[in-house]
Structures are given as structure tokens and as C-alpha cells.
Design an enzyme around this catalytic site. Structure first.
Site, PDB file in Angstrom:
ATOM      1  N   SER A 146       0.857  -1.182   0.000  1.00  0.00           N
ATOM      2  CA  SER A 146       0.000   0.000   0.000  1.00  0.00           C
ATOM      3  C   SER A 146       0.897   1.237   0.000  1.00  0.00           C
ATOM      4  O   SER A 146       2.116   1.130   0.022  1.00  0.00           O
ATOM      5  CB  SER A 146      -0.882   0.010   1.236  1.00  0.00           C
ATOM      6  OG  SER A 146      -0.085   0.280   2.370  1.00  0.00           O
ATOM      7  N   LYS A 147       0.259   2.380   0.027  1.00  0.00           N
ATOM      8  CA  LYS A 147       0.985   3.650   0.000  1.00  0.00           C
ATOM      9  C   LYS A 147       2.040   3.731   1.110  1.00  0.00           C
ATOM     10  O   LYS A 147       3.064   4.379   0.946  1.00  0.00           O
ATOM     11  CB  LYS A 147      -0.004   4.812   0.170  1.00  0.00           C
ATOM     12  CG  LYS A 147      -0.726   5.194  -1.096  1.00  0.00           C
ATOM     13  CD  LYS A 147      -0.659   6.706  -1.275  1.00  0.00           C
ATOM     14  CE  LYS A 147      -1.022   7.235  -2.628  1.00  0.00           C
ATOM     15  NZ  LYS A 147      -1.352   6.404  -3.690  1.00  0.00           N
ATOM     16  N   ARG A 148       1.744   3.086   2.223  1.00  0.00           N
ATOM     17  CA  ARG A 148       2.699   3.084   3.338  1.00  0.00           C
ATOM     18  C   ARG A 148       4.083   2.586   2.912  1.00  0.00           C
ATOM     19  O   ARG A 148       5.094   2.934   3.490  1.00  0.00           O
ATOM     20  CB  ARG A 148       2.194   2.157   4.446  1.00  0.00           C
ATOM     21  CG  ARG A 148       1.341   2.813   5.473  1.00  0.00           C
ATOM     22  CD  ARG A 148       1.023   1.886   6.615  1.00  0.00           C
ATOM     23  NE  ARG A 148       0.653   0.533   6.217  1.00  0.00           N
ATOM     24  CZ  ARG A 148       1.345  -0.544   6.517  1.00  0.00           C
ATOM     25  NH1 ARG A 148       2.450  -0.442   7.209  1.00  0.00           N
ATOM     26  NH2 ARG A 148       0.941  -1.742   6.131  1.00  0.00           N
ATOM     27  N   HIS A 149       4.092   1.720   1.921  1.00  0.00           N
ATOM     28  CA  HIS A 149       5.367   1.144   1.481  1.00  0.00           C
ATOM     29  C   HIS A 149       6.057   2.005   0.438  1.00  0.00           C
ATOM     30  O   HIS A 149       7.057   1.603  -0.132  1.00  0.00           O
ATOM     31  CB  HIS A 149       5.135  -0.251   0.903  1.00  0.00           C
ATOM     32  CG  HIS A 149       4.562  -1.221   1.887  1.00  0.00           C
ATOM     33  ND1 HIS A 149       3.227  -1.519   1.939  1.00  0.00           N
ATOM     34  CD2 HIS A 149       5.141  -1.925   2.884  1.00  0.00           C
ATOM     35  CE1 HIS A 149       3.008  -2.382   2.917  1.00  0.00           C
ATOM     36  NE2 HIS A 149       4.154  -2.638   3.499  1.00  0.00           N
ATOM     37  N   GLY A 150       5.529   3.190   0.185  1.00  0.00           N
ATOM     38  CA  GLY A 150       6.135   4.065  -0.821  1.00  0.00           C
ATOM     39  C   GLY A 150       5.244   4.105  -2.043  1.00  0.00           C
ATOM     40  O   GLY A 150       4.056   3.793  -1.957  1.00  0.00           O
TER      41      GLY A 150
END
Ligand code: GLU
Length: 477
Positions: free
Chosen positions: A251-255
């Protein structure tokens, strides 16, 4: 005929997961000499946007995943936007109604909400309780005439199981009593995903449904619909999820997750393509695949069951590898605007030489800017470790001074004439060549790592080299 499709909902950019689904479909079609179809599932009117649609095209085009039928590519099975197929969807919903396989439901959202809450209180799964299934013809007629909002629900078999025979997962069994009479046509006349998907897959003669395994739980509902219509099932292949390094769903959390972000960050499409092909598909230990090789070697059987982990270090490694393979002209086209933006206009030939000096050192295209600073700006700092090692030595002063003198008189000032200067100096001072090169590199670039020294000296030119050696000498005092 193998016919596969990528069926994105245009609600956002093309993400890594979607791109991988598109790629597996595309590879399978190309491997089998089949057709790759792009179908835009835009029936969620609140969330579908034109920009997202464009972003999906852009992402696919960047990766070179061309479609044989779909938006902007005519085919015999269009239209390829689901919202342009509403009549077809409605006609089929009507057919199920007439055959007694579906029914009108007039329950209001508030009533449904109450039912859901009551089920939750009883610790039961939220299933529609079938209230409207029991309505008499008379009641239905009255409600229809009164014009209250209605949906159409599909009647599920009360018991038994639905078996999904999946190419990747094998046999997956779903108990029918865990499903409920789901909505096929919403009150606004739009189909739900499961309904439209089945109709369009069937009418577009899709032979293989290859999609993310987040859709596996939809598949029994879809299979029941195929059966209600008396249609043959396509083959299903549900591909495993992509996880971040922490094993949580990517997800966005991973970049960055959108494919186009990778383009903006300086990845090459062939590196991203190669990398995502390996997410959940394997061919021994081989890591690097050309597009043709991927097409040749791709099979559905070798899709892995377990989730794939997105590892940006591996992607970077591949990107560097692909950059080293591209033609200097292409690299220059990618780097030139970045250099001009960072350092202003310069002579094109000079820029070309700078780019070429770093051809085998870039991991991402924008690295060209940070690595080449000293070709555009004066050196203002020296690497502190380098200063200890190469400037604070007995011979440093002598080395830099003599080098400066010799280079000042050198004509022509080319790589070929520069090299012997260094070699002779090492001999004269009785030191290893490195003891000339390293201090010189530090003086000219401020760093301990640069393209080959003689190239750097030539490219900087006599004047700048002289000034920088002078400056380094003054810093020794
Ligand atoms: N529109 C669905 C999605 O974007 C397609 C799922 C499918 O391939 O059936 O997830």
C-alpha cells in the site's frame, strides 16, 4: 481461441498490483497467440473518473502492454466501457427475473442497515434475510406501481457448495449457505460488479479470467450466475497478493504504488516490467528477462501460490542493469532535461559526455544530477575520510603541485595525453599510481568515487583542473 482481459475500475492510478494482473494477462495472450482485451469497469459512478481512466491507459502504454480490443481499439465485442453496456446488463437481469432466478427487492437502505445490525448482534454474518423473496405477485405489482426504489437480487441455492477449480489455487470449496441473495442490479439501474463481470466475460468470450486473489471470494457468486444462465465457465487463475517487506499488503505506506510514479522516479519501463513479472511468477533462478523471453516462458502453471514480496532493492538492481544496456542516445534523452533543470543550459556535446561518463553508474535516472555536480559547479567540500587519507600525507602537496604544473603545460589535453602524465609522475615520486589518482580525484570532484580519472580530467578541461588543484593545495595549508 485464448481471450483474456484486464478489467480495471477507473478509480485511481494503475498500481503495481493492477499492472501485474495486466501483465500476466498480456503475457498469457501473447504466449498463446490469443487476444488481450481491456475492459473498463466504470459502473461505480461515484468513484470512477476520467483522469483515472487516462492514468490507466498511460500506465499500460508506458509498460508497453498493448491491447487488441478495448477503448480506442475496435473489436467485435464492444463496447468496452461497462457503462455503455447497461442495456445488455438490464436485459439479462430481466431474463433472470422472468425465469424466477431473481427477484425485486424493495427494502430500504435503513431497513437493510437494521437487519445487518440485528445479525451482528446475533453474531451472525450479515446476510440478506430474503424478505422480498416472499412477496406475492400482487404485492410486487403494487410496489412497482408506487415507484419506490428497488434492486434486483439473485436467488442463491439454499445449501450445497460451489467449487472453484482454480489454475493457481487448485480446488477451492465455498459453502453456499455463507453467501446470500446478492444484488445484481442496483436501484439506479446499474449492475453490480459480480453481475456485469459475468455477463461481459461471457459475451466477450473470455476464456481465462486471470485476476488478483482478492477476487477469489467473488468467484463462487460468479459461478452461480454462469450456471443460472446455463453458460460454460471460463477458466480461473487467481494470482497471489503482493506484500510489502513487512508482509502487510502493498500500500501507500510502502512508498510509491502507482506505475507512473516509478516512471517519474527514474525507473525504466523494461526494468519495472521485468520486476513485476517476477512477483508471483518464476522460472528457476533467472532474474533478468527480456520482453520476448517473458512471452516465451510465461505459463499460468508457474504462477506461485504464496504471496510475493515487493523488494525495492531488487527493483533498483534491475533498473541499474537495464540502464547499462540502453543506448547512449536514449539515456541522454532521459537525462538531458534533468541536467538542464538542475544546472542550466550547457553545450550539448559537453552534456552528452557527462551522461556517458556515468552510464554504468546510475541506479535511477535522476542519479545523474547528484553524481555529476562537480561537472557543473565548483567543488566546495571534500570528503572528510578522503581528506584524512589523501590530503594529510607527506607527499600530497608534492603530488598535487607537480600534477598541476605538468597538466598546465599539456597539449593536447586529452585522455590519451593525460594518462602518461599520471604514470610518469608516479614513477618520478616513487609512489603507486593510486597515490596520484586518489588525491587528484578528491581535489577535482570532492569525492572518492567518480568515473575513470583521465576521463574526468579531460572533461573538466585544463582551466578548471588547474583551478581545482590550486584550491585543494591551498586547503592543505
Ligand atoms: N474491476 C475489478 C477490479 O478492478 C475487476 C476484477 C476482475 O478482474 O474480475 O478489481
Amino acid at each position: 481461441m485464448i481471450r483474456v482481459r484486464f478489467a480495471p475500475s477507473p478509480t485511481g492510478a494503475l498500481h503495481i498490483g493492477g499492472a501485474r494482473t495486466a501483465l500476466f494477462n498480456w503475457l498469457y495472450a501473447r504466449n498463446q497467440g490469443g487476444k488481450f482485451i481491456l475492459r473498463i469497469e466504470d459502473t461505480d459512478q461515484q468513484r470512477s473518473t476520467l483522469e483515472a481512466n487516462k492514468a490507466i491507459f498511460h500506465g499500460l502504454e508506458w509498460l508497453g502492454l498493448d491491447w487488441d480490443e478495448g477503448p480506442n481499439v475496435d473489436g467485435d465485442y464492444g463496447p468496452y466501457y461497462q457503462t455503455q453496456r447497461l442495456e445488455i446488463h438490464q436485459k439479462h437481469a430481466q431474463q433472470l427475473l422472468e425465469e424466477g432466478k431473481a427477484y425485486y427487492c424493495f427494502c430500504s437502505p435503513e431497513e437493510l442497515d437494521k437487519k445487518r445490525k440485528a445479525a451482528a448482534d446475533r453474531k451472525e454474518a450479515p446476510r440478506y434475510d430474503g424478505t422480498c423473496r416472499k412477496l406475492s405477485q400482487e404485492e410486487i405489482k403494487k410496489k412497482l406501481e408506487s415507484g419506490i426504489p428497488k434492486v434486483i437480487r439473485f436467488i442463491l441455492p439454499p445449501e450445497g457448495e460451489t467449487i472453484v477449480g482454480d489454475i493457481v489455487r487448485g480446488k477451492v470449496v465455498f459453502k453456499n449457505d455463507l453467501l446470500d441473495d446478492f444484488v445484481i442490479l442496483k436501484s439506479d439501474g446499474f449492475p453490480t460488479y459480480n453481475f456485469a463481470c459475468v455477463l461481459d466475460d461471457h459475451l466477450m468470450e473470455i476464456s481465462h479470467v486471470i485476476r488478483g486473489d482478492d477476487h477469489l471470494s467473488n468467484t463462487p457468486r460468479q459461478i452461480l450466475l454462469y450456471k443460472a444462465f446455463g453458460w460454460n465457465l471460463p477458466k480461473f487463475a487467481h494470482i497471489p497478493m503482493i506484500l510489502g517487506k513487512d508482509k502487510a499488503r502493498l500500500s501507500k505506506r510502502h512508498g510509491a504504488t502507482s506505475v507512473i510514479d516509478y516512471s517519474a522516479m527514474g525507473y525504466l519501463p523494461e526494468a519495472v516490467l521485468n520486476y513485476i513479472a517476477k512477483l508471483g511468477w518464476g522460472c528457476g533462478d533467472q532474474e533478468v528477462f527480456s520482453r520476448e523471453e517473458l512471452i516465451q516462458k510465461f505459463t499460468l502453471k508457474s504462477i506461485t501460490k504464496s504471496s510475493a514480496v515487493f523488494d525495492v532493492d531488487k527493483l533498483n538492481w534491475l533498473n541499474g542493469k537495464y540502464i547499462r544496456q540502453i543506448l547512449p542516445e536514449r539515456l541522454f534523452t532521459l537525462c538531458e532535461p534533468l541536467l538542464i533543470e538542475a544546472y542550466g543550459n550547457h553545450d550539448v556535446e559537453y552534456l552528452k559526455k557527462v551522461v556517458s561518463a556515468f552510464h554504468d553508474r546510475l541506479v535511477l535516472i535522476p542519479d545523474i544530477v547528484s553524481l555529476s555536480t562537480y561537472f557543473f559547479q565548483d567543488v566546495t567540500e571534500y570528503d572528510p575520510g578522503g581528506v584524512e587519507k589523501y590530503f594529510k600525507t607527506d607527499k600530497a602537496k608534492k603530488v598535487l603541485e607537480t600534477l598541476k604544473e605538468k597538466l598546465a603545460g599539456l597539449e593536447p589535453f586529452t585522455r590519451e595525453s593525460i594518462e602518461p602524465v599520471f604514470k610518469e609522475l608516479a614513477k618520478e615520486l616513487d609512489v603507486k599510481l593510486g597515490m596520484i589518482i586518489h588525491p587528484c580525484r578528491l581535489a577535482l570532484t570532492g569525492t572518492l568515487d567518480s568515473p575513470p580519472m583521465y576521463d574526468v580530467v579531460e572533461l573538466l578541461g585544463k582551466e578548471k583542473v588547474g583551478l581545482r588543484l590550486e584550491k585543494a593545495l591551498s586547503s592543505l595549508l
